[in-house]
Design an enzyme around this catalytic site. Structure first.
Site, PDB file in Angstrom:
ATOM      1  N   GLY A 133      -3.359  -5.972  -6.515  1.00  0.00           N
ATOM      2  CA  GLY A 133      -3.295  -7.097  -7.439  1.00  0.00           C
ATOM      3  C   GLY A 133      -1.890  -7.395  -7.904  1.00  0.00           C
ATOM      4  N   ARG A 144      -7.339   0.676   3.329  1.00  0.00           N
ATOM      5  CA  ARG A 144      -6.664   0.193   2.126  1.00  0.00           C
ATOM      6  C   ARG A 144      -5.152   0.371   2.216  1.00  0.00           C
ATOM      7  NH1 ARG A 144      -9.227  -0.364  -2.970  1.00  0.00           N
ATOM      8  NH2 ARG A 144      -7.750  -0.899  -4.626  1.00  0.00           N
ATOM      9  N   GLU A 169       6.434   0.451 -10.242  1.00  0.00           N
ATOM     10  CA  GLU A 169       5.334   1.291  -9.774  1.00  0.00           C
ATOM     11  C   GLU A 169       5.596   2.752 -10.116  1.00  0.00           C
ATOM     12  OE1 GLU A 169       2.361   3.287  -8.297  1.00  0.00           O
ATOM     13  OE2 GLU A 169       2.298   1.083  -8.393  1.00  0.00           O
ATOM     14  N   GLN A 170       4.589   3.417 -10.705  1.00  0.00           N
ATOM     15  CA  GLN A 170       4.786   4.795 -11.131  1.00  0.00           C
ATOM     16  C   GLN A 170       4.841   5.792  -9.969  1.00  0.00           C
ATOM     17  OE1 GLN A 170       1.546   5.881 -13.680  1.00  0.00           O
ATOM     18  NE2 GLN A 170       0.023   5.882 -12.049  1.00  0.00           N
ATOM     19  N   TYR A 180     -18.179   2.052   7.241  1.00  0.00           N
ATOM     20  CA  TYR A 180     -17.645   0.962   8.056  1.00  0.00           C
ATOM     21  C   TYR A 180     -16.359   1.386   8.769  1.00  0.00           C
ATOM     22  CZ  TYR A 180     -15.126   0.173   3.583  1.00  0.00           C
ATOM     23  OH  TYR A 180     -14.396   0.318   2.422  1.00  0.00           O
ATOM     24  N   HIS A 237     -13.165  -3.582   1.681  1.00  0.00           N
ATOM     25  CA  HIS A 237     -13.702  -4.836   2.201  1.00  0.00           C
ATOM     26  C   HIS A 237     -12.773  -5.974   1.784  1.00  0.00           C
ATOM     27  CE1 HIS A 237     -17.987  -3.444   3.033  1.00  0.00           C
ATOM     28  NE2 HIS A 237     -17.443  -2.404   2.400  1.00  0.00           N
ATOM     29  N   ALA A 260     -10.713  -7.443  -4.899  1.00  0.00           N
ATOM     30  CA  ALA A 260     -10.819  -8.899  -4.735  1.00  0.00           C
ATOM     31  C   ALA A 260     -10.635  -9.612  -6.065  1.00  0.00           C
ATOM     32  CB  ALA A 260     -12.178  -9.263  -4.128  1.00  0.00           C
ATOM     33  N   LEU A 305       5.615   3.713 -16.747  1.00  0.00           N
ATOM     34  CA  LEU A 305       5.760   3.073 -18.052  1.00  0.00           C
ATOM     35  C   LEU A 305       5.245   4.000 -19.149  1.00  0.00           C
ATOM     36  CD1 LEU A 305       6.493   0.358 -19.515  1.00  0.00           C
ATOM     37  CD2 LEU A 305       4.061  -0.221 -19.314  1.00  0.00           C
TER      38      LEU A 305
END
Length: 383
Positions: A14, A107, A33-34, A214, A46, A307, A129
């Site tokens: 995201g 992923r 980013e940590q 899957y 998916h 999503a 953070l």
């Protein structure tokens, strides 16, 4: 503030999507980013047509198409006799009906594709953070390594344990749902010795647990399963723990031999708590706004958690374009007004774990186009 300094906390799917979509609208940002570096974590995801439309806007649809597995359908099966409970068509049907493909991917591969698209220097790793200070004209972000940065706008994409959420709403642990998810990715070649025709995308259901299975690559050389299994307690100090085949055999005792073969095929299994929160009273305050799991964490039972974060990112960028960065509070209100109903509905269906168990119509999820839905105005407080 025509060129605001935008800080995005969290470089997950995201957060990176937000950076790329904001850049398309003329707004630069930096992701903090940590994690110390990128890692290909062992999990599948998916990517439905609703997300592929966002990838199309970013310019990554062809790369995604080449990367992922293209299942013909989502099949739901009964736990012990493998009877088909539902069959939801994908493939060409999804392209015609929903306007884009339905993929299942690794992923980590998806994350890397997005991360590699960010301009050089756009992601700062090892930036955990630890504090936020809201000031008259900006926000000061403090990191564990002793550094700090100033930003005009801060976007919290830092997940279910969001520091942004904690700053805005106070300290409160997410709620453990009483369920865990086991995850395993393994070579599909390990299944060759079993006399079964394995489905491209299938969910095995019993009354109190399930297993989703899957492929995660276009070559279909890696297979993945993720479960939902009741477990009374979880140590909230641990993000995940190792599991075992023995634990899996016990959890899925009596399940169809095809499920037993999946457990037999892989010994490297992790176990994760399934966490959620009640809908939050606010998604933004002042110069700060949240998206994804930071403001609406959900069980993974619709395969729509990422999503929703990516849709959030697209809607936030759309609202910045519509209103302008100078009026960020109006942009944030417009963003929430156009996301709260959908995110809350997905959160509820995910909680109930009923998605696609029967032959329902999934068009309200997959047919959605975040760039085309008419914007609704925020409800104004009475004067």
């Amino acid at each position: 503030m025509s060129k605001p300094r935008i800080a995005i906390v969290g470089a997950g799917l995201g957060g990176i999507a937000a950076a790329l979509l904001l850049r398309q609208e003329g707004f630069d940002s930096v992701l903090y980013e940590q994690a110390p570096a990128f890692a290909r974590l062992g999990a599948g995801i998916h990517v439905g047509p609703n997300v592929m439309k966002v990838m199309r806007r970013i310019g990554l649809e062809p790369a995604m198409e080449a990367m992922g597995s293209h299942p013909d359908a989502w099949i739901s099966r009964n736990w012990d006799d493998a009877a088909v409970l539902s069959r939801i068509p994908f493939g060409d049907y999804a392209r015609r009906t929903y306007g884009a493909s339905y993929l299942t991917v690794h992923r980590g591969d998806f994350h890397k594709l997005l991360a590699d698209t960010v301009p050089a220097g756009g992601i700062r790793y090892d930036k955990r953070l630890i504090g936020l200070e809201e000031r008259d004209r900006d926000v000061l972000l403090r990191f564990e390594d002793g550094t700090s940065v100033e930003a005009d706008i801060v976007i919290g994409a830092d997940g279910v344990n969001s520091v942004m959420r904690e700053h805005m709403l106070g300290t409160e642990l997410p709620r453990y749902t009483g369920y865990v998810g086991h995850r395993a990715v393994f070579p599909a070649s390990a299944l060759a010795k079993y006399d079964f025709s394995f489905d491209q995308c299938v969910k095995w259901w019993s009354e109190d647990r399930h297993m989703m299975v899957y492929y995660v690559t276009e070559r279909q050389d890696e297979y993945y399963y993720v479960t939902g299994v009741p477990q009374a307690e979880w140590d909230m100090s641990k993000a995940w723990v190792q599991s075992s085949q023995e634990e899996m055999y016990e959890a899925f005792a009596g399940y169809h031999p095809m499920v037993q073969s999946l457990i037999d095929a892989c010994s490297d299994i992790t176990k994760w708590p399934l966490l959620e929160r009640d809908p939050l009273p606010l998604w933004s305050r002042g110069r700060m706004v949240m998206l994804g799991d930071a403001c609406h964490p959900m069980k993974p039972h619709m395969a729509q958690g990422a999503a929703m974060a990516i849709e959030d990112a697209a809607m936030l960028a759309r609202c910045f374009k519509a209103v302008g960065a100078e009026d960020y509070e109006t942009a944030f209100a417009l963003y929430r007004a156009n996301r709260i109903e959908r995110a809350s509905r997905v959160q509820k269906v995910s909680h109930d774990n009923t998605w696609l168990r029967t032959n329902e119509d999934p068009a309200w999820v997959f047919g959605y186009d975040v760039f085309e839905v008419p914007l609704v105005e925020p409800v104004r407080a009475a004067a």
